[in-house]
Design an enzyme around this catalytic site. Structure first.
Site, PDB file in Angstrom:
ATOM      1  CB  THR A  12      -0.908   0.026   1.261  1.00  0.00           C
ATOM      2  OG1 THR A  12      -1.746  -1.106   1.204  1.00  0.00           O
ATOM      3  CG2 THR A  12      -1.753   1.271   1.328  1.00  0.00           C
ATOM      4  CG  ASP A  56      -1.480  -7.060  -2.569  1.00  0.00           C
ATOM      5  OD1 ASP A  56      -2.337  -6.170  -2.484  1.00  0.00           O
ATOM      6  OD2 ASP A  56      -1.361  -7.980  -1.725  1.00  0.00           O
ATOM      7  CB  SER A  57       2.632  -8.187   0.942  1.00  0.00           C
ATOM      8  OG  SER A  57       1.468  -8.221   1.709  1.00  0.00           O
ATOM      9  CB  SER A  58      -1.575 -11.379  -1.591  1.00  0.00           C
ATOM     10  OG  SER A  58      -2.246 -10.423  -0.861  1.00  0.00           O
ATOM     11  CG  ASP A  89      -2.534  -7.441   3.319  1.00  0.00           C
ATOM     12  OD1 ASP A  89      -2.874  -6.681   4.248  1.00  0.00           O
ATOM     13  OD2 ASP A  89      -3.098  -7.446   2.209  1.00  0.00           O
ATOM     14  CB  THR A 164       0.786 -11.832  14.540  1.00  0.00           C
ATOM     15  OG1 THR A 164      -0.107 -12.516  13.713  1.00  0.00           O
ATOM     16  CG2 THR A 164       0.051 -11.283  15.726  1.00  0.00           C
ATOM     17  CB  THR A 276      -1.556 -21.586  20.666  1.00  0.00           C
ATOM     18  OG1 THR A 276      -2.883 -21.181  21.054  1.00  0.00           O
ATOM     19  CG2 THR A 276      -0.626 -20.376  20.751  1.00  0.00           C
ATOM     20  CD  GLN A 277      -7.354 -22.639  16.296  1.00  0.00           C
ATOM     21  OE1 GLN A 277      -8.336 -22.036  16.716  1.00  0.00           O
ATOM     22  NE2 GLN A 277      -7.433 -23.794  15.693  1.00  0.00           N
ATOM     23  CB  CYS A 278      -4.095 -18.128  21.918  1.00  0.00           C
ATOM     24  SG  CYS A 278      -5.363 -19.154  22.627  1.00  0.00           S
TER      25      CYS A 278
HETATM   26  N1  ASP Z   1      -2.570  -5.401   0.297  1.00  0.00           N
HETATM   27  C1  ASP Z   1      -1.477  -4.608   0.787  1.00  0.00           C
HETATM   28  C2  ASP Z   1      -0.241  -5.477   0.812  1.00  0.00           C
HETATM   29  O1  ASP Z   1      -0.020  -6.173   1.749  1.00  0.00           O
HETATM   30  C3  ASP Z   1      -1.790  -4.059   2.142  1.00  0.00           C
HETATM   31  C4  ASP Z   1      -0.719  -3.177   2.736  1.00  0.00           C
HETATM   32  O2  ASP Z   1       0.304  -2.899   2.180  1.00  0.00           O
HETATM   33  O3  ASP Z   1      -0.933  -2.707   3.860  1.00  0.00           O
HETATM   34  O4  ASP Z   1       0.516  -5.455  -0.134  1.00  0.00           O
END
Ligand code: ASP
Length: 341
Positions: A12, A56-58, A89, A164, A276-278
């Site tokens: 972003t 995008d970091s995805s 992300d 996280t 853990t999920q916590c």
């Molecule tokens: N979708 C964006 C990313 O992770 C969100 C961000 O940068 O905050 O690339």
């Protein structure tokens, strides 16, 4: 004058709105600098490297983690510190992975990004970037104060592999539930000296790992899962490591169908790690009966490691074929402060 290398990967922070689709999409870093003329007032030389494809970091994964690490390796002696601009992300995954790839690090590598694009009037990008650069050049008696991979966001520097992402909306998007904040940025930078990482052997040379293995899967348990869930989850695929996200302090149901599958997996040589999920705290296998049986089956405790870090560490450790005992020993050893020993 101090020298900082900025590695721009996307996210972003450098995005703009595509007015046709209404979605945010990455754009060239040159425009990013135009938006923060203030950084020219910092007392340092800045060089910017943009990854071939800004993303995008995805879309960021193993090859980008290795690329970032190789850029740092190639420039290690030329710069005092490094700032990596990255989407928020998956920043905790990437920064954990990079922390494991850059072994025996003794210079600052600071990941940062933003919730709002740099061009937005209310952006958080400027403060994040300027402070990240300041942390990258922070020295005491000629020695870098930060000697690890950190993540700076909304006035706080965290140990990257302890973080996280906790919020999609607030500027405070990250948390480090099991480890103290390293630096609190208010009127002054308040440094938590006793929590900073220092490499175990002072004279050990900087060593960049060149490989990671993607044969790692993550399975989140939920109450009442279907008998086919676990089996069909992996199907024929046999990963090297299965990270199991369990309940509370590491508990899992004792349904026979689950137990049998798990036993088969461990017997077939898959390393199963219990996290853990916590959001905070860790796994204490044996504290309840519903985790004692996991221990007996040969499941490895992830202790207080985050899921993000567990995945990255498993990807590093599984480049070798280790016995269950050796994998467990290596997993429990802190490489750079990611797990409490
Ligand atoms: N979708 C964006 C990313 O992770 C969100 C961000 O940068 O905050 O690339």
């Amino acid at each position: 004058m101090s020298k900082v290398l900025i590695i721009y990967t996307g996210g972003t922070i450098g995005m703009k709105k595509d007015y046709n689709s209404g979605s945010l999409m990455p754009f060239d870093f040159a425009h990013l600098i135009e938006h923060i003329p203030e950084i020219t007032h910092l007392d340092c030389d800045l060089k910017v490297i943009t990854l071939n494809l800004i993303k995008d970091s995805s879309d960021v994964g193993l090859s980008e983690w290795l690329e970032m690490s190789r850029i740092i390796e190639a420039n290690y002696t030329k710069f005092d510190g490094f700032v990596i601009l990255h989407g928020s992300d998956t920043m905790s995954y990437s920064s954990s992975a990079v922390s494991f790839l850059l072994q025996q690090l003794d210079k600052p590598v600071i990941f940062t990004g933003s919730q709002l694009p740099i061009g937005d009037l209310r952006t958080d990008a400027k403060e994040n970037l300027i402070s990240a650069i300041q942390l990258a050049i922070l020295q005491k008696d000629g020695v870098p104060v930060i000697q690890e991979v950190g993540l700076y966001f909304e006035y706080k520097l965290y140990r990257a592999n302890r973080t996280t992402k906790i919020n999609t909306e607030h500027f405070k998007a990250f948390e480090s539930p099991n480890y103290p904040v390293l630096v609190d940025s208010g009127l002054h930078m308040k440094i938590n000296h006793q929590s900073l990482w220092r490499k175990k052997e002072e004279n050990s040379p900087f060593d960049v790992k060149q490989n990671m293995c993607d044969e790692v899967v993550l399975c989140k348990l939920f109450p009442g899962f279907n008998p086919n869930y676990f089996e069909s989850y992996l199907g024929e695929y046999k990963p090297r490591v299965l990270i199991l996200e369990t309940f509370g302090s590491g508990n899992a149901p004792r349904y026979n169908y689950f137990l049998d599958q798990l036993e088969l997996m461990v017997e077939s040589g898959i390393h199963v790690v219990n996290v853990t999920q916590c959001i905070g705290g860790g796994v204490m296998m044996g504290y309840y009966e519903n985790s004692l049986y996991l221990k007996d089956l040969g499941v490895i405790s992830g202790k207080d490691i985050t899921t993000e870090s567990a995945i990255a560490k498993a990807m590093l450790l599984s480049i070798e074929s280790l016995s269950r005992e050796d994998f467990e020993r290596a997993f429990h050893q802190s490489l750079c402060g990611e797990i409490s020993e």
